[in-house]
Design an enzyme around this catalytic site. Structure first.
Site, PDB file in Angstrom:
ATOM      1  N   PHE A  51       0.842  -1.200   0.000  1.00 17.33           N
ATOM      2  CA  PHE A  51       0.000   0.000   0.000  1.00 17.33           C
ATOM      3  C   PHE A  51       0.875   1.247   0.000  1.00 17.33           C
ATOM      4  CE2 PHE A  51      -2.385  -3.310   2.089  1.00 17.33           C
ATOM      5  CZ  PHE A  51      -3.689  -3.143   1.664  1.00 17.33           C
ATOM      6  N   ASP A  52       0.446   2.242  -0.771  1.00 18.28           N
ATOM      7  CA  ASP A  52       0.968   3.582  -0.563  1.00 18.28           C
ATOM      8  C   ASP A  52       0.312   4.115   0.709  1.00 18.28           C
ATOM      9  OD1 ASP A  52       2.193   6.132  -1.173  1.00 18.28           O
ATOM     10  OD2 ASP A  52       0.173   6.788  -1.712  1.00 18.28           O
ATOM     11  N   LYS A  53       0.932   5.082   1.380  1.00 21.45           N
ATOM     12  CA  LYS A  53       0.354   5.607   2.613  1.00 21.45           C
ATOM     13  C   LYS A  53      -0.606   6.756   2.346  1.00 21.45           C
ATOM     14  CE  LYS A  53       2.513   8.438   5.499  1.00 21.45           C
ATOM     15  NZ  LYS A  53       1.544   9.538   5.784  1.00 21.45           N
TER      16      LYS A  53
END
Length: 843
Positions: A531-533
């Site tokens: 996941f990107d944050k």
């Protein structure tokens, strides 16, 4: 000595109509360039980002850079002008064998380069305009039973309107044409249910024959000896009617398909006097055919349902008055009046009124979303001159075609033509996805290509078993026919495409766009998701929470300097600093002159303020090239903020360190629940890859329940992280916004874009698009794909297992009737099993 150099050009720049680097046109471009004087090699590079690039190796001593560029562009233009791309949604459905046969037939048409036909009635073609015109091609396709109800996309050379012209032209032209065999499900006394009605009539006559035969044996009722046989003959006629038409057409095309095998087996049974067994075979096979068509029809109707969501007409306000016009006539900038509870006719911006909109048809969101008017309609109109501006507008202003207005009357400024709306894009992409072959489907087709001839050879040998074994020819013939029935891969042919089409259709209905069987299968078998944050796990709207000043520096000075620099930047953190600084400064905010703003990739920004350089950025990099390094008191404060999950930035003006700013981006509501659901689905590794510092990443990861976090990553390091995960896990998905995370998503096995509704970039770059900006759709997508993978595996085991059991059993005496029941029963089971996906619900 040769001076080999490389030139990289974006494939869409050379071939504007190509969306897939594996397209035949790309291969043609490479072939045309390779071997040209001075050009030694050309190949596609996809890992550099979301856009595939063509890498050309050339000898600089023989050909110049400009000449190579001109050569590539001219060849690309030639191919673009020559090769047309046509995607058609037809008014018919086909079973898997018919679809494959039709695809093979279409590929024999002169000028057709590539062709695929899906069971749901979608055909995708590439054709050479120098060899066949579009009008001639449509006529030839109609003769094969492929008649478009709507040209979904004629991508090449901007001929979409042209395709629509031909649609009307050919509707009249084809009225009196010979009906092709593949149209049989729509023809006859009972319309599209004719095949099912004939199959049921065959079954009724079969049962009648059984009953009459039973009465003639054990009851005193006088039943003529021919009565039961007459019923069986009638069952042959009804059960074999459409199969015979299919067989005749296949033989005319010099093809020997499974339908023909079944007809031969039934004829063999009749020749041996086994009328009941032959009738049972034709009845069950025709019922199986009908159910296959039903399965494909359900998937097709699910897509048609999407296409019909947007209304056909809209009330538009022009020149001070309102008029009702076809949606196709709307242009960008038109203002559409939307009454309460009406469906919206176009993608656009609310310019008047407030309401709540049910976006479930597009995004799958269960709760209506509040909408309000933009502050400045005229500025919005000017902004819409750039199509990308619509994507950047706040969600509360944007509405989409096909969604349902609530209780408030609104006016909407059209942002996109009808054929480019989010709904139209989704329908087009789902249609394209139906025409693609999944890896498992390609495997089963390759298997059938060698298995069917092997069966024919084996059955041919069994016909002569009487030569070696002491038995009459009739016994050898009967055994050969029974083996022919047992070994025909009917269930295998339908097992994968029915599951894939049902899965894609169900996902689209739930607000998730899955681009083809490959993405569906991969998403269902992976064990790791990255996941990107920012904007994915968090809200994406950080706020300024902490201001710590250095000794001798006032908070006012620090914030004024930060405000002056960051208000020139478009980074999300810059917006948070500007908003927070203005709130804190109030009337004491100053206007400081700043010039030469420059972004430092992955580190921050710098600018010039008078004679001094101002730098805002990561603490470990702001002071890396300067002395003195950041003051120890500031570093202590920075460490304290980092430990509490803040993103921090040091502010330096000239040689003075002014202080440290702390920002916080709160995790999305429900993110923790989403991670728990993913773990329950069998996702073992949930990894964050972020540009934020490691401690911030770890803090957010702990809060939402990830298994690990990797921070301090530059964009290229995110790509390396994904490549490392793929090397270790085999398959990994990357979840991001489809824009900033495009390189990492392109390198993942499956790229998943969030909030894709309205975003053309996200729709194009992702393998899977979550239409709503809602992480909760992810477990639904993964769970559906998991279920699809299970069903595909079950169907393969059922179909191949039944063949593996029945062939030896028939060799050792299993009667044809039993073989027919088990064989055709397995076909019904795999179709029913696949249809379960249409009713999938997240547990």
């Amino acid at each position: 000595m040769a001076k080999t150099q490389k030139l990289r050009l974006d494939v869409p720049l050379l071939l504007p109509d190509i969306s897939d680097a594996r397209d035949h046109c790309v291969s043609a471009l490479i072939a045309a360039l390779t071997g040209r004087t001075g050009v030694s090699e050309a190949h596609v590079v996809e890992q550099a980002g979301s856009l595939a690039q063509l890498c050309i190796h050339y000898d600089a001593s023989v050909i110049s850079l400009e000449r190579v560029r001109e050569l590539a562009q001219s060849v690309g233009a030639e191919i673009t002008g020559r090769v047309g791309h046509l995607i058609l949604r037809t008014d018919a459905t086909f079973d898997a064998r018919e679809a494959n046969s039709l695809g093979a037939e279409v590929r024999t048409i002169e000028g057709v380069v590539e062709a695929e036909v899906a069971g749901s009635g979608v055909a995708r073609l590439e054709f050479d305009r120098n060899l066949v015109t579009e009008a001639a091609l449509l006529a030839k396709l109609a003769a094969l039973g492929i008649r478009p109800v709507e040209p979904v996309a004629e991508e090449a050379h901007g001929h979409e309107d042209h395709a629509h012209e031909h649609e009307g032209e050919h509707e009249h032209e084809h009225e009196h044409e010979h009906e092709h065999e593949h149209e049989h499900v729509h023809a006859g006394l009972f319309g599209e249910k004719s095949e099912l009605a004939f199959a049921l009539m065959s079954g009724l006559l079969l049962v009648s024959g059984w009953v009459l035969g039973w009465l003639s044996l054990g009851w005193s009722v006088h039943v003529p000896a021919w009565a039961a046989t007459a019923c069986y003959v009638g069952a042959y006629g009804f059960g074999g009617f459409f199969i015979l038409i299919e067989a005749i057409e296949n033989l005319r095309a010099r093809r020997f398909e499974i339908d023909t095998l079944m007809l031969v087996a039934a004829a063999g049974a009749a020749a041996l006097g086994q009328w009941a067994e032959g009738a049972l075979l034709l009845f069950l096979f025709s019922i199986g055919h009908s159910l296959e068509h039903y399965a494909m029809g359900r998937a097709r109707h699910a897509i048609e349902g999407l296409a019909e969501l947007a209304p056909a007409r809209a009330t538009v306000r022009r020149n001070g008055s309102s008029a009702e016009v076809p949606v196709a006539e709307l242009v960008v900038g038109d203002v559409v009046v939307v009454r309460p509870n009406e469906r919206l006719s176009a993608d656009g911006l609310v310019v008047l009124g407030r309401t709540s909109v049910n976006q479930a048809p597009v995004t799958g969101e269960s709760v209506p979303v509040d909408k309000s008017a933009v502050d400045d309609p005229q500025a919005a109109r000017a902004a819409l001159a750039d199509p990308a501006q619509f994507d950047r507008m706040e969600a509360k202003f944007r509405v989409f075609a096909g969604t349902i207005n609530g209780a408030g009357a609104i006016e909407v400024m059209v942002a996109r033509p009808a054929n480019q709306s989010t709904m139209a894009r989704v329908v087009k992409m789902v249609t394209e996805a139906q025409a693609q072959r999944s890896p498992m489907q390609r495997f089963t087709e390759r298997f059938e290509r060698w298995f069917v001839p092997a069966v024919l050879v084996f059955v041919g040998l069994l016909l002569f078993a009487w030569v070696l074994v002491d038995e009459p020819f009739s016994a050898s013939f009967y055994r050969a026919m029974a083996v022919l029935v047992a070994a025909s891969p009917c269930a295998l042919a339908i097992s994968v495409p029915s599951a894939v089409l049902s899965g894609i259709a169900r996902a689209a209905r739930g607000g998730v766009l899955i681009k083809g069987g490959g993405a569906l299968e991969n998403l269902g078998t992976l064990s790791a998701i990255a996941f990107d944050k920012t904007g994915t796990l968090t809200e994406g709207r950080p706020r300024l929470t902490d201001v710590v000043t250095a000794q001798g520096v006032t908070e006012q000075e620090l914030l004024n300097v930060a405000l002056a620099v960051e208000q020139l930047s478009d980074h999300p953190l810059a917006s948070a600093v500007v908003t927070g600084a203005r709130e804190r400064l109030g009337a004491s905010a100053q206007v400081l002159a700043v010039t030469d703003l420059e972004s430092i990739t992955g580190s921050g920004v710098k600018a010039r303020m008078g004679d001094e350089v101002v730098v805002l950025g990561k603490p470990d990099r702001v002071g890396a090239d300067r002395t003195p390094s950041p003051l120890s008191t500031l570093m202590v404060a920075n460490e304290r903020l980092v430990e509490t999950g803040r993103t921090t930035m040091i502010v330096r003006r000239g040689e003075r360190y002014l202080g440290v700013l702390g920002l916080m981006d709160t995790p999305r509501a429900g993110a923790t629940q989403v991670m728990a659901e993913l773990r329950a689905l069998g996702i073992e590794r949930l990894i964050m890859i972020s540009g934020d510092n490691q401690r911030v990443a770890e803090s957010v990861a702990r809060e939402v329940g990830l298994t690990e976090a990797q921070g301090d990553l530059l964009p290229e390091q995110k790509v390396q992280a994904i490549q490392k995960l793929r090397a270790g896990e085999g398959k990994v998905a990357m979840v991001g916004d489809g824009v900033n995370d495009a390189p990492a998503m392109a390198n993942a096995t499956v790229g998943i874009a969030m909030g894709a509704a309205g975003s053309a970039v996200a729709l194009e770059t992702a393998d899977v698009a979550l239409m709503a900006d809602d992480l909760a759709q992810l477990p639904f997508a993964v769970g559906l794909s998991r279920q699809a993978s299970r069903i595909i595996r079950q169907n393969l085991w059922i179909s191949l297992g039944m063949v593996a059991v029945l062939v030896p059993a028939t060799l050792f005496g299993l009667k044809m009737g039993a073989a027919v029941i088990f064989h055709e029963g397995s076909t019904l089971v795999v179709v029913i099993n696949a249809l379960r996906l249409l009713g999938y619900r997240k547990s």
